[in-house]
Scaffold this active site. Structure first.
Site, PDB file in Angstrom:
ATOM      1  N   LYS A   1       0.806  -1.171  -0.045  1.00 21.54           N
ATOM      2  CA  LYS A   1      -0.009  -0.086  -0.046  1.00 21.54           C
ATOM      3  C   LYS A   1       0.928   1.269  -0.017  1.00 21.54           C
ATOM      4  O   LYS A   1       2.102   1.060   0.414  1.00 21.54           O
ATOM      5  CB  LYS A   1      -0.781   0.054   1.408  1.00 21.54           C
ATOM      6  CG  LYS A   1      -1.961  -1.324   1.495  1.00 21.54           C
ATOM      7  CD  LYS A   1      -2.869  -0.952   2.395  1.00 21.54           C
ATOM      8  CE  LYS A   1      -3.629  -2.134   2.595  1.00 21.54           C
ATOM      9  NZ  LYS A   1      -4.821  -1.971   3.621  1.00 21.54           N
TER      10      LYS A   1
ATOM     11  N   TYR B   1     -12.792  -3.190  -2.345  1.00 21.56           N
ATOM     12  CA  TYR B   1     -13.232  -3.042  -0.949  1.00 21.56           C
ATOM     13  C   TYR B   1     -14.582  -2.810  -0.835  1.00 21.56           C
ATOM     14  O   TYR B   1     -15.278  -2.068   0.014  1.00 21.56           O
ATOM     15  CB  TYR B   1     -12.360  -1.656  -0.323  1.00 21.56           C
ATOM     16  CG  TYR B   1     -11.090  -2.106   0.067  1.00 21.56           C
ATOM     17  CD1 TYR B   1     -10.427  -3.227   0.569  1.00 21.56           C
ATOM     18  CD2 TYR B   1      -9.950  -1.062  -0.302  1.00 21.56           C
ATOM     19  CE1 TYR B   1      -9.066  -3.499   0.995  1.00 21.56           C
ATOM     20  CE2 TYR B   1      -8.778  -1.109   0.022  1.00 21.56           C
ATOM     21  CZ  TYR B   1      -8.381  -2.404   0.787  1.00 21.56           C
ATOM     22  OH  TYR B   1      -7.061  -2.645   1.227  1.00 21.56           O
TER      23      TYR B   1
ATOM     24  N   ASN C   1      -1.888   0.265   7.134  1.00 19.61           N
ATOM     25  CA  ASN C   1      -1.404  -1.095   7.667  1.00 19.61           C
ATOM     26  C   ASN C   1      -0.469  -1.778   6.770  1.00 19.61           C
ATOM     27  O   ASN C   1      -0.641  -3.033   6.581  1.00 19.61           O
ATOM     28  CB  ASN C   1      -2.621  -1.980   8.123  1.00 19.61           C
ATOM     29  CG  ASN C   1      -3.495  -2.078   7.164  1.00 19.61           C
ATOM     30  OD1 ASN C   1      -3.301  -1.695   6.183  1.00 19.61           O
ATOM     31  ND2 ASN C   1      -4.513  -2.762   7.617  1.00 19.61           N
TER      32      ASN C   1
ATOM     33  N   HIS D   1      -2.104  -5.058   1.694  1.00 23.57           N
ATOM     34  CA  HIS D   1      -3.226  -5.969   1.462  1.00 23.57           C
ATOM     35  C   HIS D   1      -2.798  -7.335   1.292  1.00 23.57           C
ATOM     36  O   HIS D   1      -1.833  -7.663   0.365  1.00 23.57           O
ATOM     37  CB  HIS D   1      -4.028  -5.548   0.419  1.00 23.57           C
ATOM     38  CG  HIS D   1      -5.075  -6.792  -0.087  1.00 23.57           C
ATOM     39  ND1 HIS D   1      -6.511  -6.724   0.915  1.00 23.57           N
ATOM     40  CD2 HIS D   1      -5.184  -7.339  -0.900  1.00 23.57           C
ATOM     41  CE1 HIS D   1      -6.879  -7.424   0.224  1.00 23.57           C
ATOM     42  NE2 HIS D   1      -6.257  -8.183  -0.814  1.00 23.57           N
TER      43      HIS D   1
ATOM     44  N   GLU E   1      -9.133 -11.705  -6.872  1.00 21.87           N
ATOM     45  CA  GLU E   1      -8.178 -10.388  -6.892  1.00 21.87           C
ATOM     46  C   GLU E   1      -6.979 -10.497  -8.087  1.00 21.87           C
ATOM     47  O   GLU E   1      -6.673  -9.592  -8.448  1.00 21.87           O
ATOM     48  CB  GLU E   1      -7.736 -10.271  -5.579  1.00 21.87           C
ATOM     49  CG  GLU E   1      -8.790 -10.048  -4.409  1.00 21.87           C
ATOM     50  CD  GLU E   1      -8.484 -10.090  -3.021  1.00 21.87           C
ATOM     51  OE1 GLU E   1      -7.222 -10.452  -2.571  1.00 21.87           O
ATOM     52  OE2 GLU E   1      -9.224  -9.677  -2.164  1.00 21.87           O
TER      53      GLU E   1
END
Ligand code: IDP
Ligand code: MG
Length: 154
Positions: free
Chosen positions: A9, A49, A112, A115, A126
């Site tokens: 990310k 998401y 965080n 993913h 995905e």
């Protein structure tokens, strides 16, 4: 064998943690079968998401995930989805155990670092979302015979 989809990310890119995170996956024995840098769009993030679009933090999450390009990776191995989730740690970096990526690099529920696909079925969806078939490479590393016993290479 299976393949998991990982996204480094913007919180990983902007902190300069890319090398350290990729090193962890490689030294574990996961094989990089696809990797590229891309700028995520709002449209793609709303799909990725979809389970969060109604949550109050979703606008902040969108903004955060578009703050810089990301790096998407296809990681291959035995039980790759579960192994990568264990290495990733709990969603909130403050609750993630030391030794996990989030536990070692994050103090946040949103920022965080990575993913990781949460099930083999979602990993397949995905991988198709972020990679075209010609961006996934089915080579075998020479170390494979010393990474797994024969029965584990299925
Ligand atoms: P996961 O990434 O551990 O699978 P999900 O519940 O699927 O967790 O949430 C996706 C992402 O949305 C998280 O990684 C995090 O960046 C963000 N997120 C989830 N819950 C919260 C929250 O309560 N506050 C802020 N961001 C959140
Ligand atoms: Mg998730």
């Amino acid at each position: 064998m299976e393949t998991s989809l990982v996204i480094l990310k913007p919180s990983a890119i902007l902190h300069g943690y890319v090398g350290q995170i990729i090193t962890r996956f490689q030294q574990k024995g996961l094989v990089i079968r696809g990797m590229k840098m891309m700028q995520l769009s709002e449209e793609l993030l709303r799909e990725h998401y979809a389970h969060l679009v109604d949550r109050p933090f979703f606008p902040d999450l969108l903004h955060s995930m578009m703050a810089s390009p990301v790096i998407v990776m296809a990681l291959w191995g035995n039980d790759a989805v579960e192994v990568v989730r264990i290495m990733t740690g709990a969603t909130n970096g403050r609750k993630a155990l030391p030794g996990t990526i989030r536990g070692d690099f994050s103090m946040s529920g949103q920022e965080n670092i990575i993913h990781a696909s949460d099930s083999p079925a979602n990993a397949e969806i995905e991988l198709k979302r972020f990679f075209s078939p010609d961006e996934i490479f089915s080579y075998l590393p020479t170390s494979l015979a010393y990474t797994y016993e024969p029965a584990e290479m299925k």
